[in-house]
Design an enzyme around this catalytic site. Sequence first.
Site, short mmCIF file in Angstrom:
data_model
loop_
_atom_site.label_atom_id
_atom_site.label_comp_id
_atom_site.label_asym_id
_atom_site.label_seq_id
_atom_site.Cartn_x
_atom_site.Cartn_y
_atom_site.Cartn_z
N PHE A 150 68.35 1.73 41.61
CA PHE A 150 67.86 3.00 41.08
C PHE A 150 68.90 4.11 41.16
O PHE A 150 68.85 5.07 40.40
CB PHE A 150 66.60 3.44 41.83
CG PHE A 150 66.84 3.94 43.24
CD1 PHE A 150 67.25 5.25 43.47
CD2 PHE A 150 66.65 3.10 44.33
CE1 PHE A 150 67.48 5.71 44.76
CE2 PHE A 150 66.88 3.55 45.62
CZ PHE A 150 67.29 4.86 45.83
N LYS A 174 67.96 -6.58 34.49
CA LYS A 174 66.73 -6.20 35.19
C LYS A 174 67.04 -4.94 35.96
O LYS A 174 67.55 -4.98 37.08
CB LYS A 174 66.28 -7.33 36.12
CG LYS A 174 64.77 -7.37 36.42
CD LYS A 174 64.21 -6.12 37.07
CE LYS A 174 64.61 -6.00 38.53
NZ LYS A 174 63.99 -4.74 39.16
N GLU A 177 62.88 -0.47 38.47
CA GLU A 177 61.65 0.00 37.83
C GLU A 177 61.39 1.48 38.13
O GLU A 177 60.48 2.08 37.55
CB GLU A 177 60.47 -0.84 38.28
CG GLU A 177 60.13 -0.80 39.76
CD GLU A 177 60.94 -1.78 40.59
OE1 GLU A 177 60.51 -2.08 41.72
OE2 GLU A 177 62.02 -2.23 40.14
N ARG A 178 62.21 2.09 39.00
CA ARG A 178 62.03 3.51 39.33
C ARG A 178 62.55 4.43 38.22
O ARG A 178 62.02 5.52 38.02
CB ARG A 178 62.75 3.85 40.63
CG ARG A 178 62.11 3.26 41.88
CD ARG A 178 62.96 3.63 43.09
NE ARG A 178 62.39 3.14 44.34
CZ ARG A 178 61.62 3.85 45.15
NH1 ARG A 178 61.29 5.09 44.80
NH2 ARG A 178 61.17 3.35 46.27
N SER A 227 70.23 -3.19 48.51
CA SER A 227 70.28 -3.26 49.97
C SER A 227 70.85 -4.60 50.42
O SER A 227 70.81 -5.59 49.70
CB SER A 227 68.87 -3.08 50.55
OG SER A 227 68.07 -4.22 50.25
N CYS A 282 75.89 4.38 47.62
CA CYS A 282 76.43 3.37 48.54
C CYS A 282 77.82 3.76 49.03
O CYS A 282 78.32 3.20 50.00
CB CYS A 282 76.46 2.00 47.89
SG CYS A 282 77.64 1.83 46.55
N GLU A 384 71.78 2.10 57.61
CA GLU A 384 71.97 2.94 56.44
C GLU A 384 70.73 3.80 56.22
O GLU A 384 69.62 3.28 56.06
CB GLU A 384 72.24 2.08 55.20
CG GLU A 384 72.53 2.90 53.96
CD GLU A 384 72.88 2.04 52.75
OE1 GLU A 384 73.76 2.44 51.99
OE2 GLU A 384 72.26 0.97 52.59
#
Length: 499
Positions: A150, A174, A177-178, A227, A282, A384
């Site tokens: 996202f 893919k 979805e956010r 993640s 990140c 994190e």
Amino acid sequence: MVRELTHFIGGQHVPGASGNFGDVFDPNLGEVQARVPLASKSEVEAAIANAEAAQPVWAAFNPQKRARVLMKFLTLVQDEMDSLAALLSSEHGKTIADAKGDIQRGLEVIEFATGIPHLLKGEYTEGAGTGIDVYSMRQPLGVVAGITPFNFPAMIPLWKAGPALATGNAFVLKPSERDPSVPLRLAELFLEAGLPAGVFNVVNGDKEAVDTLLHDPRVKAVGFVGSTPIAQYIYETATANGKRAQCFGGAKNHAIVMPDADLDDVADQLIGAGYGSAGERCMAISVAVPVGEETADRLVAKLTERVRKLNVGRSDDPGADYGPLVGQDGVNRVNNYVQIGIDEGAELVVDGRGLVVEGAENGYFVGATLFDKVTPDMRIYREEIFGPVLSVVRAKDYEEGLRLADEHEYGNGVAIFTRDGDTARDFAARVQVGMVGINVPIPVPIAYYTFGGWKRSGFGDLNQHGPDSIRFYTKTKTVTQRWPAGLKESNAFVIPTMD
């Protein structure tokens, strides 16, 4: 009004058929603004089938023609930069300027990929043996997939798709979805640029969609950013199913600050690197490591002054330094970590919890938080946080600062601030981290170098963009040829040698 989103399969928008939907929020207001369909296994398989059917046609385009499609795509995206940035900002929450940077960094990889006629050139040896020539060629894998996060809804899909398409593959994306609207618009623009229908498909979904991509034998390679636990799962599952995989996970990026550094410049750099995009990067600097107590005291004082002046506001506010987090779960996570830091004994210098933005009281806002005297055993150091939290870990000397970066389980990015070339050179050579900045706080390489972390920040042998991406999305074929003049005295029962 709540928008109904779709998938993009076979060159057209396809309504979701699974009956499952996810909510897309406006993070400025905390309100649902769209519903995104979550694909079933059969819907993902339809996208893969479309990609498989279209890929040979695209692969038959010569490299220069493929490059021209990418060039046209560049123009189309640049022409829509303002509207794309506004759309991205409205779903993610990053400021308009930051959203434009997200898109631009993706376009830089597309620009790199337009050099594919040169990048695909193989090797050739004439006269390797008597009458024997040897040459190699790089050919596409077929259907490949990208599973993207996202926090960079334009950049990471383009980092994956650019080299994959340039090398003649078909691509199934893919996205998160956010914030799926920008990836769907990019699919439309690829089609408008001349990409054959079915070569670039977008399927929205959750774990069912991901697992379908990981297990379907028609998908030959998978790229992921997210993640670390999910990166490891996707890498292990993909490789167990015979696929190539490049999977990039979490980070805890350090900035080592030497006593000779310009601390005003360092403080300015750390504010942007630590709090930009609400820390949802990140490559964000989340740990500052000043060397020596005097350096630490001076740096914390300068950081404190700057942190307290940060303007947190709506993502469409041109005066905002950063906007909201993408969701309420992010707010809860950050607030929880701040309390953990307090409970573990860190010194809370600036507390960003409880921030309310006027006119956007239900938005997902967290103010900038600064901790001092954090120690390596604390969770806020080890884990994190992915939010606007900067931790100061004091080191007594250079070797301790270097060791902190070396011994952390993540190895994505690291920076050192110094005016001493010998120290910088030693640091770059010795530090066990994949990307290093010298007086550069966020060392994201330019597009024609590769991006990738070490240790638990990255899984796989080849990195994103740059030459590694061309290798990742192609397979090498080597041809050894002998023509009749060289066959007259050959012995068909003996392996050919290069004598």
